[in-house]
Design a protein around this motif. Structure first.
Motif, short mmCIF file in Angstrom:
data_model
loop_
_atom_site.label_atom_id
_atom_site.label_comp_id
_atom_site.label_asym_id
_atom_site.label_seq_id
_atom_site.Cartn_x
_atom_site.Cartn_y
_atom_site.Cartn_z
N ILE A 1 0.85 -1.21 0.00
CA ILE A 1 0.00 0.00 0.00
C ILE A 1 0.88 1.25 0.00
CG2 ILE A 1 -1.64 1.33 1.39
CD1 ILE A 1 -2.74 -1.44 2.32
N LEU A 2 1.95 1.21 0.81
CA LEU A 2 2.85 2.38 0.86
C LEU A 2 3.47 2.63 -0.51
CD1 LEU A 2 4.71 1.96 4.27
CD2 LEU A 2 3.19 3.80 3.61
N PHE A 3 3.91 1.54 -1.18
CA PHE A 3 4.49 1.70 -2.52
C PHE A 3 3.46 2.29 -3.48
CE2 PHE A 3 8.21 -1.26 -1.96
CZ PHE A 3 9.12 -0.41 -2.50
N ALA A 4 2.25 1.72 -3.45
CA ALA A 4 1.22 2.18 -4.38
C ALA A 4 0.92 3.66 -4.15
CB ALA A 4 -0.04 1.34 -4.21
N GLY A 5 0.71 4.02 -2.87
CA GLY A 5 0.40 5.42 -2.56
C GLY A 5 1.55 6.33 -2.97
N GLY A 6 2.79 5.87 -2.67
CA GLY A 6 3.95 6.69 -3.00
C GLY A 6 4.08 6.92 -4.49
N ILE A 7 3.88 5.84 -5.26
CA ILE A 7 4.03 5.98 -6.72
C ILE A 7 2.92 6.85 -7.28
CG2 ILE A 7 3.93 4.69 -8.88
CD1 ILE A 7 5.51 2.49 -7.35
N TYR A 8 1.69 6.70 -6.71
CA TYR A 8 0.59 7.57 -7.16
C TYR A 8 0.97 9.04 -6.94
CZ TYR A 8 -3.89 9.93 -7.25
OH TYR A 8 -4.89 10.81 -7.53
N LEU A 9 1.50 9.34 -5.75
CA LEU A 9 1.84 10.73 -5.46
C LEU A 9 3.00 11.22 -6.34
CD1 LEU A 9 1.52 10.84 -1.60
CD2 LEU A 9 0.16 12.09 -3.26
N LEU A 10 3.94 10.30 -6.64
CA LEU A 10 5.08 10.69 -7.49
C LEU A 10 4.62 11.09 -8.88
CD1 LEU A 10 7.83 8.08 -6.61
CD2 LEU A 10 7.94 10.53 -6.28
N LEU A 11 3.48 10.53 -9.30
CA LEU A 11 3.01 10.84 -10.65
C LEU A 11 2.22 12.14 -10.70
CD1 LEU A 11 1.96 7.25 -11.71
CD2 LEU A 11 4.00 8.48 -12.35
N ARG A 12 1.96 12.76 -9.54
CA ARG A 12 1.21 14.02 -9.53
C ARG A 12 2.08 15.16 -10.03
NH1 ARG A 12 -3.40 13.54 -6.34
NH2 ARG A 12 -3.94 15.54 -7.28
N ARG A 13 1.43 16.26 -10.41
CA ARG A 13 2.18 17.38 -10.96
C ARG A 13 2.69 18.34 -9.90
NH1 ARG A 13 -1.70 19.46 -15.56
NH2 ARG A 13 -0.73 21.41 -14.95
N SER A 14 2.09 18.29 -8.72
CA SER A 14 2.49 19.24 -7.68
C SER A 14 3.78 18.79 -7.00
CB SER A 14 1.36 19.35 -6.66
OG SER A 14 1.89 19.70 -5.42
N MET A 15 4.71 19.73 -6.85
CA MET A 15 6.00 19.37 -6.24
C MET A 15 5.84 18.86 -4.82
SD MET A 15 9.10 21.87 -7.21
CE MET A 15 8.26 23.42 -7.08
N SER A 16 4.95 19.49 -4.04
CA SER A 16 4.81 19.07 -2.64
C SER A 16 4.27 17.65 -2.57
CB SER A 16 3.90 20.04 -1.89
OG SER A 16 2.83 20.43 -2.69
N LYS A 17 3.38 17.29 -3.50
CA LYS A 17 2.87 15.91 -3.48
C LYS A 17 3.95 14.93 -3.91
CE LYS A 17 -1.89 17.12 -3.85
NZ LYS A 17 -2.79 17.83 -4.76
N VAL A 18 4.79 15.34 -4.85
CA VAL A 18 5.90 14.47 -5.26
C VAL A 18 6.80 14.18 -4.07
CG1 VAL A 18 7.98 14.37 -6.65
CG2 VAL A 18 5.87 15.16 -7.68
#
Lengths: 500, 115
Positions: B11-28
């Motif tokens: 779950i941590l990997f999935a959530g992390g990768i989802y956030l990495l794909l976002r455009r916002s720097m803070s979410k990355v």
């Protein structure tokens, strides 16, 4: 016990620490930086001579015996890589004296530079997988700051992408390490090699192998993992780009060569076949990317990618000849690529732009510079009798020997495209008539080329010519290195003692 | 317990990768944080779990008596946490600086502002 393999780590560490302590005395700091790099070259030469004479040297740090403690191992490959890195470190330090501005020096350019060298040398010498991760991080942390140092707009944007992608690569690396440790209970590379040789169930091994391949692939900028490189390499000052181009991707290539000759050789048809495919794609995509650009630094950045393909191609053939070719290629490319960036930096110094549209006529004004750039450009494209020709020849002959004709054809075609792209830079910047229009405020004509910038370029050009004309002893060394890599027993014995 | 931890790691990997794909720097950056945790948990789980034991030699004894947890894996995680913390701190400062200079948190706009 010889402490020689520790020196290439200790010398940059001391230099970094001392020059940090002297942050207020810029002249002293520069002198120290120069002395430190020269000392590193001396240590590297001694190391290579000793390793060649006496065989692989392993040092147990803190005298903890081998599979438990961390070892530093210097074999021929490590010693060659350390020597090449130290030579380039020295040239770039000299260049940086004339290229890096006061503000960046005040904010710690020299300490960071030596921290980078320490990370690189550590990565080349370590015999422990987790320790390799730590050295990668030392190197990356220094490179992050060097990249962002100065804080210009496009630098920050480039650095953010660079940091993110490298963090992801490190996560893959660490995941691979975790799984490998869970499977085998050791992280010592020699011990891993021994324990995994008898593994018949290779599912988890393959998972780790692919995770590490991804991690090193991102660092080495192979297809399709290279996008961070052209996004960031054109932003910092030339000296920084040049040392990045020389060292960072090559550490990735080194790690690939090390792991895929020592540990992950259970299923070579799959893993090394994958490496071959990726190499071909890397060569082609890199050179096409270069053909599409008009900024010297961007073109050269794409060529880094394309050239990485040749190195991994040599590894993918997985023969002594192939790996010897790959090692020769790495060293040749470190010299030539750095030199092209340094010469490109001089062009920028003279004309205030890297854009080929606004350049021209430099041949008439600066014939020496034009000659130096041309030599490196032709060497990169693989024109005899320069070192690039021999490097390509070695890789291609290795390919013919194993019957990979299609890949050899790709490599040759990419060579021609490289030649096209290199002559494009040369004709546009040096040969064509000077342009009539300049971007506003970018035309400035300093009287001449500072010696501090020109001297390293001349030295590196001499090196590529020398390597092309008198290659016998170096080819001999790469052969020895490749033989050591393919016959793993010497490495394992040097680290773990006689095999029972 | 391994199964639970494996799922948490996933779950941590999935959530992390989802956030990495976002455009916002803070979410990355939050994505980097989650992926870092996922990796640490993975090493912890992969090295084997032992309940309620610590790798300490009891007084009067010469050596560890099994079962005991692997201290090396924990040392590795500790190192990885420290390194990850350093990189994350740097990434935060970098993102803040980038925001201050360019006035945007959007990675795509960053691309346009810096050709």
């Amino acid at each position: 016990m010889s402490l020689l393999p520790v020196l290439p780590v200790i010398i940059p560490l001391l230099t970094a620490a001392l020059s940090l302590a002297m942050a207020r005395h810029r002249t002293l700091q520069r002198g120290l930086s120069l002395a430190g790099s020269a000392g590193l070259v001396a240590a590297a030469v001694t190391l290579l001579a000793t390793v060649r004479h006496e065989g692989i040297i392993a040092v147990e740090i803190g005298s903890w015996p081998a599979p438990f403690g961390i070892v530093l191992v210097a074999d021929m490959l490590s010693a060659i890589m350390v020597l090449a890195s130290s030579l380039l470190g020295l040239s770039v330090v000299v260049y940086a004296l004339g290229n890096v501005d006061q503000a960046r020096v005040s904010f710690g350019f020299h300490p960071l530079f030596h921290a980078l060298l320490m990370g690189v040398c550590g990565a080349f010498l370590t015999g422990d997988l987790f320790n390799l991760y730590v050295w990668f991080e030392v190197m990356l942390m220094a490179s992050f700051v060097l990249l962002a140092l100065g804080g210009e707009k496009n630098q920050l944007a480039g650095a953010f992408k660079y940091v993110t992608l490298n963090f992801i690569a490190s996560s893959f690396f660490l995941t691979g390490i975790g799984l490998l440790y869970g499977k085998t209970g050791t992280l010592n590379m020699a011990d891993l090699a021994q324990k995994t040789a008898s593994q018949s169930d290779s599912g988890l091994m393959l998972t780790s192998a692919m995770l590490l391949f991804l991690a090193f692939g991102i660092k080495a900028a192979v297809f399709p993992l290279f996008s961070w490189l052209p996004a960031s390499y054109h932003t910092p000052p030339t000296a920084v780009t040049a040392i990045f181009a020389a060292l960072l991707t090559k550490v990735g290539v080194y790690a690939l060569i090390r792991m895929f000759t020592l540990v992950f050789i259970q299923n070579t048809a799959l893993t090394h076949g994958l490496i071959l495919g990726v190499s071909a794609a890397t060569m082609v995509v890199g050179v096409l990317g270069a053909a599409a650009h008009f900024d010297i630094r961007r073109i050269l950045s794409f060529h880094i990618i394309s050239q990485i393909g040749y190195m991994t191609l040599g590894l993918g053939f997985f023969t002594v000849a192939g790996i010897a070719g790959a090692i020769f290629y790495v060293v040749h490319n470190m010299i030539v690529k750095t030199n092209l960036f340094l010469a490109g930096g001089i062009v920028n110094h003279l004309r205030g732009t890297f854009n080929l549209k606004y350049l021209g006529g430099l041949y008439r004004a600066y014939p020496l510079l034009a000659f130096l750039f041309l030599v490196s450009a032709l060497s990169q494209a693989g024109v005899p009798p320069l070192s690039g020709f021999l490097a390509k020849l070695m890789v291609i002959r290795a390919g013919l020997a194993v019957g990979e004709y299609a890949l050899v054809a790709v490599a040759l075609a990419v060579g021609i495209l490289t030649l096209y792209s290199m002559t494009k830079i040369w004709t546009e910047a040096f040969w064509k008539e000077p342009p009539t229009e300049y971007p506003s405020g970018e035309k400035n004509t300093p009287a001449g080329v500072p010696w501090l910038l020109l001297a390293p370029v001349m030295a590196l050009t001499a090196l590529t010519i020398g390597l092309g004309l008198f290659p016998e002893s170096f080819i001999q060394m790469t052969q020895e290195a490749a033989e050591q890599l393919m016959d793993r027993t010497a490495y394992i014995r040097a680290v773990l003692g006689p095999v029972p | 317990m391994e199964t639970v931890l494996a799922f948490i790691t996933g779950i941590l990997f999935a959530g992390g990768i989802y956030l990495l794909l976002r455009r916002s720097m803070s979410k990355v950056i939050l994505g980097l944080l989650l992926v870092g945790h996922a990796v640490n948990l993975l090493i912890f789980t992969a090295a084997g779990l032992v309940r309620s034991r610590s790798p300490l030699i009891p007084p009067g004894s010469e050596r560890l008596s099994p079962p005991y947890p692997d201290p090396l894996a924990q040392a590795l995680i500790l190192t990885a946490i420290v390194i990850g913390f350093g990189i994350l701190a740097f990434a935060l400062v970098l993102a803040y600086r980038t925001f201050a200079v360019t006035g945007t948190d959007d990675v795509d706009e960053l691309q346009e502002s810096a050709p």
